[in-house]
Design a protein around this motif. Structure first.
Motif, PDB file in Angstrom:
ATOM      1  N   THR A  79       0.793  -1.230   0.000  1.00 29.90           N
ATOM      2  CA  THR A  79       0.000   0.000   0.000  1.00 29.90           C
ATOM      3  C   THR A  79       0.827   1.283   0.000  1.00 29.90           C
ATOM      4  OG1 THR A  79      -0.143  -0.006   2.420  1.00 29.90           O
ATOM      5  CG2 THR A  79      -1.912  -1.126   1.205  1.00 29.90           C
ATOM      6  N   GLN A  80       2.147   1.181   0.193  1.00 30.86           N
ATOM      7  CA  GLN A  80       2.959   2.393   0.322  1.00 30.86           C
ATOM      8  C   GLN A  80       4.107   2.428  -0.679  1.00 30.86           C
ATOM      9  OE1 GLN A  80       3.973   2.291   4.549  1.00 30.86           O
ATOM     10  NE2 GLN A  80       2.514   3.964   4.797  1.00 30.86           N
ATOM     11  N   HIS A  81       4.574   3.652  -0.914  1.00 33.80           N
ATOM     12  CA  HIS A  81       5.685   3.902  -1.831  1.00 33.80           C
ATOM     13  C   HIS A  81       6.688   4.820  -1.155  1.00 33.80           C
ATOM     14  CE1 HIS A  81       2.403   2.700  -4.483  1.00 33.80           C
ATOM     15  NE2 HIS A  81       3.338   2.297  -5.314  1.00 33.80           N
ATOM     16  N   SER A 131      12.900   8.190   0.092  1.00 37.48           N
ATOM     17  CA  SER A 131      12.189   8.883   1.163  1.00 37.48           C
ATOM     18  C   SER A 131      11.562   7.895   2.140  1.00 37.48           C
ATOM     19  CB  SER A 131      11.075   9.755   0.573  1.00 37.48           C
ATOM     20  OG  SER A 131       9.978   8.945   0.142  1.00 37.48           O
ATOM     21  N   ALA A 132      10.995   8.434   3.193  1.00 31.78           N
ATOM     22  CA  ALA A 132      10.152   7.639   4.086  1.00 31.78           C
ATOM     23  C   ALA A 132       8.947   7.144   3.279  1.00 31.78           C
ATOM     24  CB  ALA A 132       9.693   8.494   5.260  1.00 31.78           C
ATOM     25  N   CYS A 133       8.378   6.035   3.709  1.00 34.38           N
ATOM     26  CA  CYS A 133       7.222   5.463   3.006  1.00 34.38           C
ATOM     27  C   CYS A 133       5.974   6.299   3.263  1.00 34.38           C
ATOM     28  CB  CYS A 133       6.990   4.033   3.470  1.00 34.38           C
ATOM     29  SG  CYS A 133       8.368   2.936   3.083  1.00 34.38           S
ATOM     30  N   PHE A 134       5.111   6.366   2.262  1.00 30.21           N
ATOM     31  CA  PHE A 134       3.860   7.124   2.350  1.00 30.21           C
ATOM     32  C   PHE A 134       2.795   6.428   1.517  1.00 30.21           C
ATOM     33  CE2 PHE A 134       6.598   8.813  -0.942  1.00 30.21           C
ATOM     34  CZ  PHE A 134       5.796   8.741  -2.066  1.00 30.21           C
ATOM     35  N   THR A 135       1.554   6.811   1.738  1.00 31.99           N
ATOM     36  CA  THR A 135       0.432   6.272   0.976  1.00 31.99           C
ATOM     37  C   THR A 135      -0.019   7.319  -0.025  1.00 31.99           C
ATOM     38  OG1 THR A 135      -0.250   4.955   2.877  1.00 31.99           O
ATOM     39  CG2 THR A 135      -1.900   5.301   1.152  1.00 31.99           C
ATOM     40  N   LEU A 136      -0.115   6.932  -1.277  1.00 26.94           N
ATOM     41  CA  LEU A 136      -0.595   7.855  -2.312  1.00 26.94           C
ATOM     42  C   LEU A 136      -2.093   8.084  -2.158  1.00 26.94           C
ATOM     43  CD1 LEU A 136       1.230   6.555  -5.508  1.00 26.94           C
ATOM     44  CD2 LEU A 136       1.526   8.784  -4.426  1.00 26.94           C
ATOM     45  N   PRO A 137      -2.562   9.271  -2.536  1.00 20.85           N
ATOM     46  CA  PRO A 137      -4.002   9.505  -2.510  1.00 20.85           C
ATOM     47  C   PRO A 137      -4.718   8.543  -3.469  1.00 20.85           C
ATOM     48  CG  PRO A 137      -2.804  11.561  -2.881  1.00 20.85           C
ATOM     49  CD  PRO A 137      -1.813  10.435  -2.971  1.00 20.85           C
TER      50      PRO A 137
END
Length: 138
Positions: free
Chosen positions: A47-49, A123-129
């Motif tokens: 779920t994250q990139h 970068s740190a992992c995040f969830t795209l909209p």
């Protein structure tokens, strides 16, 4: 992990860290700093990139690169960062700085050309909209 981190915030933080690392290179040796304006997203999990790109620092001819990379290693170790060391496929000295944020890392090594130091980063992992496709440039 900060769940509300946007890809834009992750990119901005990562680019700032690239420049922080570049600032540790002796000023009198630096000819130019070329920070990529765009990067790519890689998967952290289902779920994250994270955002990935690099900065290349060109230094004066004859500058010894390994001691500079070693000084960057020492700086981050002294400040409590997790740092690992190895040699790349060209047998050049390479360090990886791993901040606590999942996915975030910085690899500093001699560049592809003789008078370059390359700072590759994720970068740190995040969830795209919802609805944002992770392909292409970011």
């Amino acid at each position: 992990m900060k769940a509300e981190l946007t890809w834009q915030e992750a990119k901005a933080h990562t680019q700032a860290m690239q420049l922080e690392i570049a600032a540790l290179i002796p000023k009198d040796a630096v000819i130019s700093i070329d920070q990529k304006k765009k990067g790519v997203l890689l998967s952290c999990n289902k779920t994250q990139h994270n955002w990935n790109a690099s900065t290349t620092v060109t230094v004066a001819e004859g500058t010894e690169l390994e001691p500079i990379v070693g000084a960057i290693e020492a700086h981050y170790r002294a400040n409590g960062a997790k740092v690992s060391v190895d040699r790349n496929v060209d047998e050049n000295y390479r360090i990886q700085i791993d901040p606590p944020a999942p996915g975030e890392n910085y690899i500093v090594s001699e560049g592809l050309s003789p008078n370059e130091i390359r700072i590759a980063s994720g970068s740190a992992c995040f969830t795209l909209p919802e609805g944002v496709y992770p392909g292409g440039d970011f």
